[in-house]
Design an enzyme around this catalytic site. Structure first.
Site: not given
Ligand code: NAD
Length: 430
Positions: A173, A226, A248, A282, A382
């Site tokens: 997804k 995320g 992650e 991230c 962040e």
């Molecule tokens: P996000 O948490 O908003 O979304 C991540 C994913 O989760 C998306 O596909 C989103 O549609 C889905 N999602 C959102 N709400 C959900 C729910 N209630 N239930 C299930 N899925 C849901 O994150 P973002 O804004 O897309 O990405 C940025 C974040 O990701 C930052 O905090 C960043 O640090 C982190 N990140 C971490 C890594 C790592 O490897 N540690 C890598 C890249 C990004």
């Protein structure tokens, strides 16, 4: 026509015909319309993945053959690198050369894990005379992959490739903010010989498709990349079904610059660490800890560099592209206001660019916040934008304490010419 979901090897509309629009963050213009997966679509995808696990076409093939298919995917990603990088750049806004790197990294994940597919071995355990005890490692089942918008193809591949190598089938997804290259990855997988159901792609919202996937009773493993808050919610949903998760999450990573460092090199490293992908990484180096003696010279160099960065649409391959969305741009602006209210001083940037040609995109200048103290919100939270929080220190002990004073812990950088200092601090960073 809308980009359709990929379920059981077919391109299909959402069960209710719903769609969502995807925007190019460099102009705010519509890039594509994409089918919006419903709860029912997620269930169909999970069922298709189980079908692939049970079939001779995926679950029953030799591990080496899995590896061959994955190598074909790696080659195809490389063959189509320019097209995929351009799409990623338009969808996410990142500079083209960064998108090119992402595609190469995605190919490398497939190549690396292709080599592992036929080397997943168990143990023989010496229990003594009369016993023969061994382990056989089997695929865990259906792997759910929820990925963010900041490195879609790279993070998608990072989760999908090991799952496929292990013989699992996947439901991927992508984020509704940037779903395009995940759909291309699904298509390429099919072209390269993945059987129907081995890799399903269900773009949609977090609230519907994400929740449906995380709470699905028939997934066997879940990888979420995320933000922390969403990750906590996802882990709880998976826990209801005792599904193991890999999380992650976010970061507030420090770069520590000592006065004896090669400052030119450190400026390059520190600015790349925060401004790559407009700070939406991230592991972005979003905190700078600089030794007081070097502060003025270092910040002056860093500010020069920040001011000289070329800002523009990702496809023009600038130094800095736009932020993913208007909402995220407003978050970045809010944090800069919070920082100045808390007492930080703006040493560069601090606002949207004034260039009229960028007016419709979601741009923000590379920004340096000086005189930050370790407990300010801009030093703790962040921001996920091109904003560096700069803090001074006098002693190595103090640097270690400040660096560790964070709920996060992804990566850190240390800049010094003294290897003993570097190793001593590194061993103390959590
Ligand atoms: P996000 O948490 O908003 O979304 C991540 C994913 O989760 C998306 O596909 C989103 O549609 C889905 N999602 C959102 N709400 C959900 C729910 N209630 N239930 C299930 N899925 C849901 O994150 P973002 O804004 O897309 O990405 C940025 C974040 O990701 C930052 O905090 C960043 O640090 C982190 N990140 C971490 C890594 C790592 O490897 N540690 C890598 C890249 C990004």
């Amino acid at each position: 026509m809308a980009e359709r979901l990929i379920i059981n090897g077919e391109r299909v509309d959402a069960s209710d015909g719903g769609t969502f629009d995807v925007f190019d963050p460099s102009s705010g213009e519509q890039l594509a319309t994409v089918a919006k997966a419903t709860r029912e679509d997620v269930s169909r995808a999970v069922a298709a993945a189980h079908g692939a696990m049970a079939s001779k076409a995926w679950g029953g093939i030799a591990p080496a053959e899995r590896g061959r298919i994955m190598n074909r995917i790696a080659h195809t990603l490389r063959d189509r690198a320019e097209e995929l990088a351009t799409l990623e750049s338009r969808d996410n806004g990142k500079p083209l050369r960064q998108a090119r790197t992402d595609v190469q990294v995605a190919a490398r994940y497939f190549e690396f894990f292709a080599g592992i597919a036929d080397k997943i071995m168990g143990n023989t355990i010496p229990l003594g005379p009369g016993f023969l005890d061994f382990t056989v490692r089997e695929p865990i089942g259906v792997s759910a992959q929820i990925v963010p918008w900041n490195y879609p193809i790279q993070i998608g591949a990072r989760g999908v490739a090991p799952a496929l190598a292990a013989g699992c089938a996947v439901v991927l997804k992508p984020s509704s903010e940037a779903p395009m290259t995940a759909l291309r990855l699904g298509e390429i997988g099919l072209e390269c010989g993945l059987p129907p159901g081995a890799l399903n792609v269900v773009p949609g919202t977090g609230a519907e498709a994400g929740v449906a996937l995380a709470s699905h009773p028939d997934i066997n493993q879940l990888t979420f990349t995320g933000s922390v808050d969403v990750g906590i919610g996802v882990a709880k949903l998976a826990a209801e079904n005792v599904v193991p998760v890999v999380m992650e999450l976010g970061g507030k990573s420090p770069n520590v610059v000592f006065a004896d460092a090669d400052l030119e090199l450190a400026v390059q490293g520190v600015s790349t660490a925060i401004f790559q992908n407009a700070g939406q990484t991230c592991s972005a180096g979003s905190r700078l800890l600089v030794e007081r003696k070097a502060h003025d010279a270092f910040v002056a160099k860093l500010a020069d560099r920040a001011r000289s960065m070329r800002i523009g649409p990702g496809v023009s391959d600038p130094d800095l592209g736009p932020i993913i969305s208007r909402k995220q741009l407003e978050t970045v602006e809010r944090y800069v206001a919070i920082g100045t209210k808390e007492g930080a001083a703006i040493a560069a940037g601090g606002a949207r660019p004034t260039d009229a040609s960028l007016g419709r995109g979601y741009y923000f200048q590379p920004t340096l916040l000086d005189r930050v103290t370790p407990d300010m919100r801009v030093a703790q939270e962040e921001i996920f934008g091109p904003v560096l929080a700069m803090i001074v220190f006098d002693e190595l002990d103090e640097a270690a304490d400040i660096a560790n004073r964070s709920q996060y812990g992804l990566v850190a950088g240390i800049w010094t010419r003294d290897i003993n200092k570097a190793m001593s601090l590194a061993s103390r960073l959590k």
